[in-house]
Motif scaffolding. Structure first.
Motif, PDB file in Angstrom:
ATOM      1  N   GLY A   1       0.793  -1.216   0.000  1.00 38.97           N
ATOM      2  CA  GLY A   1       0.000   0.000   0.000  1.00 38.97           C
ATOM      3  C   GLY A   1       0.826   1.267   0.000  1.00 38.97           C
ATOM      4  O   GLY A   1       1.981   1.302  -0.447  1.00 38.97           O
TER       5      GLY A   1
ATOM      6  N   ASN B   1      -8.523   4.221  -6.932  1.00 39.46           N
ATOM      7  CA  ASN B   1      -8.749   2.965  -6.222  1.00 39.46           C
ATOM      8  C   ASN B   1      -9.213   1.829  -7.119  1.00 39.46           C
ATOM      9  O   ASN B   1      -9.303   0.681  -6.668  1.00 39.46           O
ATOM     10  CB  ASN B   1      -9.788   3.172  -5.119  1.00 39.46           C
ATOM     11  CG  ASN B   1      -9.277   4.083  -4.035  1.00 39.46           C
ATOM     12  OD1 ASN B   1      -8.544   3.673  -3.148  1.00 39.46           O
ATOM     13  ND2 ASN B   1      -9.650   5.356  -4.087  1.00 39.46           N
TER      14      ASN B   1
ATOM     15  N   SER C   1      -8.271  -1.057  -4.392  1.00 38.94           N
ATOM     16  CA  SER C   1      -7.127  -0.828  -3.515  1.00 38.94           C
ATOM     17  C   SER C   1      -7.158  -1.644  -2.221  1.00 38.94           C
ATOM     18  O   SER C   1      -6.183  -2.333  -1.895  1.00 38.94           O
ATOM     19  CB  SER C   1      -6.997   0.663  -3.200  1.00 38.94           C
ATOM     20  OG  SER C   1      -8.134   1.144  -2.497  1.00 38.94           O
ATOM     21  N   SER C   2      -8.258  -1.592  -1.465  1.00 38.53           N
ATOM     22  CA  SER C   2      -8.282  -2.275  -0.166  1.00 38.53           C
ATOM     23  C   SER C   2      -8.154  -3.787  -0.324  1.00 38.53           C
ATOM     24  O   SER C   2      -7.457  -4.442   0.457  1.00 38.53           O
ATOM     25  CB  SER C   2      -9.561  -1.919   0.594  1.00 38.53           C
ATOM     26  OG  SER C   2      -9.564  -0.560   0.962  1.00 38.53           O
TER      27      SER C   2
ATOM     28  N   PHE D   1      -3.525   1.221   3.800  1.00 41.84           N
ATOM     29  CA  PHE D   1      -4.672   1.380   2.922  1.00 41.84           C
ATOM     30  C   PHE D   1      -4.701   2.762   2.266  1.00 41.84           C
ATOM     31  O   PHE D   1      -4.211   3.739   2.835  1.00 41.84           O
ATOM     32  CB  PHE D   1      -5.964   1.173   3.713  1.00 41.84           C
ATOM     33  CG  PHE D   1      -6.143  -0.228   4.225  1.00 41.84           C
ATOM     34  CD1 PHE D   1      -6.742  -1.202   3.444  1.00 41.84           C
ATOM     35  CD2 PHE D   1      -5.714  -0.582   5.502  1.00 41.84           C
ATOM     36  CE1 PHE D   1      -6.921  -2.492   3.911  1.00 41.84           C
ATOM     37  CE2 PHE D   1      -5.883  -1.870   5.986  1.00 41.84           C
ATOM     38  CZ  PHE D   1      -6.487  -2.827   5.189  1.00 41.84           C
TER      39      PHE D   1
ATOM     40  N   MET E   1     -12.955  -1.427   3.286  1.00 37.48           N
ATOM     41  CA  MET E   1     -11.670  -1.647   3.935  1.00 37.48           C
ATOM     42  C   MET E   1     -11.812  -2.565   5.138  1.00 37.48           C
ATOM     43  O   MET E   1     -11.016  -3.484   5.350  1.00 37.48           O
ATOM     44  CB  MET E   1     -11.065  -0.311   4.364  1.00 37.48           C
ATOM     45  CG  MET E   1      -9.674  -0.442   4.987  1.00 37.48           C
ATOM     46  SD  MET E   1      -9.105   1.099   5.702  1.00 37.48           S
ATOM     47  CE  MET E   1      -8.800   0.577   7.384  1.00 37.48           C
TER      48      MET E   1
ATOM     49  N   GLU F   1     -11.946  -6.165   4.308  1.00 39.06           N
ATOM     50  CA  GLU F   1     -10.637  -6.745   3.994  1.00 39.06           C
ATOM     51  C   GLU F   1      -9.845  -7.032   5.269  1.00 39.06           C
ATOM     52  O   GLU F   1      -9.094  -8.010   5.333  1.00 39.06           O
ATOM     53  CB  GLU F   1      -9.866  -5.818   3.065  1.00 39.06           C
ATOM     54  CG  GLU F   1     -10.512  -5.646   1.701  1.00 39.06           C
ATOM     55  CD  GLU F   1     -10.734  -6.963   0.987  1.00 39.06           C
ATOM     56  OE1 GLU F   1      -9.846  -7.843   1.052  1.00 39.06           O
ATOM     57  OE2 GLU F   1     -11.786  -7.142   0.358  1.00 39.06           O
TER      58      GLU F   1
END
Length: 613
Positions: free
Chosen positions: A144, A174, A204-205, A232, A314, A317
């Motif tokens: 990240g 993202n 992204s997450s 993140f 997020m 995840e």
């Protein structure tokens, strides 16, 4: 005797049967259970103080809340007002002016660039937690956002991380490998120091957690404990989330940010995060919700729904990582640290005509598309104020809303950490490194590392607090802070603070944070001796750390716009000018050529007449 087994043969069969009965993950880990605990750092981006359910939020964060239940929440934990200084302090345990992040590249004025402590990257005079743990036999991984330097000597793989898939910029898209348009030329993702390409199904997450799981499993046979630093992009600009997560909040936020700010303050008090009935202020930069027209309200509601969806995505995840560690038997021997790098982001990218026109050319800005692929959105100062509730201010400022963020530390298999506890004693981001090294049984460096002098750790271990000690490990010792001219000094329950425009007026104020965390009552006149003593303390801190005064008229927002213009706007204007110049030159050449041919033709037509004459 026939029909009976010898002891050694019977034992061998029992052991073989037990191994057959194990799951593959259990069979892999059985020979080499790590002696030291694993460490997982979960660093959120731009989450406000009350953006987590267990700190008062309406946003669904059940997996982070589960870590809070298994560990301890810190309700008086402080970081820097923007990301890079916090990240450098988290990595090193050293104050930001000593580790090179006196300011970020995006917000530093030209007059400070290159001065001692203002490297705008994490300098080489500090030792990272990855270097310390790696030397003690840990596997070290990072995924990240990094944002601490992009050259070969400063990327994560050069600062102690065995494997790292990192973004060198402040943020990026993202859903695709795309930069924040207008800020950066490209999204600077690298893996182990080499340019990397994101997968087509990237979000992204999900990606930063999956890549971390892949790293952990790739080296599992080595039997070493691991450090997993997961950084993140959520909820940094641009605010983006999967459609299903945005839809979860489709009926929410229609009453506006003022109502949300009040509701969160009540929940935070009910949870024991802040005292009941603490006074709260309305920031002067917060728009009046009632004065927005229907279209403005619709867009504002949608962006907060996307913000909630981004946080929930997020959190999911985080839950997936925890479930994996439970399945592999690592969970109870893992220390989890969750925090945000600063308060909520108040910047409104659409506050100037130039920005609006440019962003409208780059993204689909329709209200229905907010938060989706191809969109660009930010919550702005109104929702940012709610995200910080009941505190005042937000990111970039030295207000509590800019510096105070949620912190959770959990070690599920360790009885000494009080499950479900809340500490209201002052804690600081530099305290994380010495806390983790003590819990892991790993020695620090004492100001010397591999034969050379380095910056000593300034943080203090929070282990006594985790073991139940009340109060703060900092006691009555002064703790200073400065970034972009916004400054503070903490001492016991008190805070001396100064904020430049637009959050403040540059004057020093004094607050008792124990009874007034919202910074509503200035005690400078009521307690002049304490005020004067803390000003002296701040000056001593500033001198010891090489803090520079800001140029007249400086604001972080304007500097970011100047940086964006210098990095992207100016080169694009130059390229546009060159392109226009080339087009004009080409057209001029064509016109000149046509005129020349016409003149030649006229001469050719005229010559016979002249001969005849």
């Amino acid at each position: 005797m026939p029909g009976r087994l010898g002891g050694s043969r019977r034992a061998a069969i029992i052991i073989t049967g037990a191994l057959i009965a194990m799951t593959p993950a259990q069979a892999q880990r059985a020979p080499s259970a790590p002696k030291h605990p694993n460490i997982v750092i979960l660093l959120a981006d731009d989450w406000g103080f009350s953006d987590v359910g267990s700190f008062g939020s309406e946003i669904a964060t059940p997996n982070i809340d589960a870590l809070a239940k298994a560990g301890m929440r810190f309700s008086n934990f402080h970081v820097a007002g923007s990301c890079s200084p916090t990240r450098a302090m988290l990595q090193t345990g050293v104050m930001n002016h000593r580790n090179g992040l006196g300011n970020m590249p995006e917000t530093i004025p030209d007059a400070h660039r290159g001065k001692p402590g203002y490297d705008t990257v994490m300098n080489l005079r500090v030792v990272t937690i990855a270097q310390l743990l790696k030397a003690a036999g840990y596997r070290t991984y990072l995924t990240g956002k990094w944002h601490l330097g992009s050259d070969a000597k400063r990327l994560p793989h050069a600062r102690g991380y065995d494997r790292a898939y990192s973004l060198a910029d402040a943020g990026a898209d993202n859903f695709e490998q795309r930069p924040i348009e207008g800020m950066y030329d490209s999204a600077a993702w690298t893996e182990n120091g080499k340019p990397a390409t994101l997968p087509k199904d990237y979000y992204s997450s999900h990606f930063v957690v999956q890549r971390m799981i892949d790293y952990i499993e790739a080296d599992r046979k080595g039997g070493k404990p691991f450090l997993a630093s997961i950084n993140f992009l959520a909820n940094h600009i641009p605010v983006q989330a999967p459609d299903s997560d945005i839809a979860r909040y489709s009926s929410m936020y229609k009453d506006g940010w003022t109502a949300l700010r009040e509701a969160r303050a009540k929940r935070a008090a009910a949870l024991g995060i802040v005292p009941a009935g603490v006074p709260i202020v309305t920031m002067p930069t917060t728009p009046d919700w009632k004065k927005l027209d229907a279209d403005e309200r619709a867009a504002a509601v949608r962006v907060m729904q996307a913000y909630g969806g981004m946080a929930t995505a997020m959190d999911r995840e985080v839950g997936r990582l925890v479930a994996h560690l439970k399945a592999t038997g690592d969970y109870e021997n893992t220390i989890f640290v969750f925090l945000s790098d600063n308060g909520a982001e108040p910047t409104n990218p659409f506050n100037s005509l130039r920005n609006r026109l440019y962003l409208d050319m780059q993204y689909d800005l329709a209200t229905a598309n907010i938060g989706r692929r191809g969109s660009f959105a930010a919550i702005g100062p109104g929702w940012a104020s709610a995200a910080a509730s009941p505190l005042s201010g937000y990111k970039f400022s030295a207000t509590e809303g800019g510096l105070r963020v949620p912190l959770i530390i959990a070690w599920p298999g360790h009885a000494d950490i009080r499950a479900g506890g809340i500490s209201n004693g002052l804690a600081h981001v530099t305290d994380i490194l010495p806390t983790l090294t003590e819990l892991a049984g790993v020695p620090g460096h004492g100001g010397s590392w591999q034969g050379k002098a380095v910056e000593p750790v300034t943080g203090r271990s929070l282990v006594p607090v985790l073991n139940g000690q009340p109060g703060s490990v900092h006691g009555d010792a002064p703790l200073g802070y400065e970034l972009s001219g916004n400054a503070a000094l903490f001492r016991g329950d008190y805070k001396l603070v100064r904020n430049l425009a637009p959050t403040g007026d540059g004057k020093w104020r004094l607050f008792n944070l124990k009874v007034d965390p919202g910074e509503t009552r200035d005690l400078a006149a009521a307690e002049p001796d304490r005020f004067a003593a803390m000003v002296v303390d701040y000056r001593a801190y500033a001198k010891a750390n090489g803090v520079l005064d800001m140029p007249a008229g400086y604001t972080a927002d304007e500097q970011i716009n100047a940086y964006a213009f210098e990095q992207q706007g100016k080169p694009r204007l130059i390229r546009l000018g060159l392109w226009i110049g080339a087009v004009v030159a080409l057209l001029s050449a064509l016109v000149w050529g046509l005129r020349r041919r016409r003149r030649t033709r006229r001469v050719d037509q005229a010559e016979p007449d002249m001969v005849g004459a």
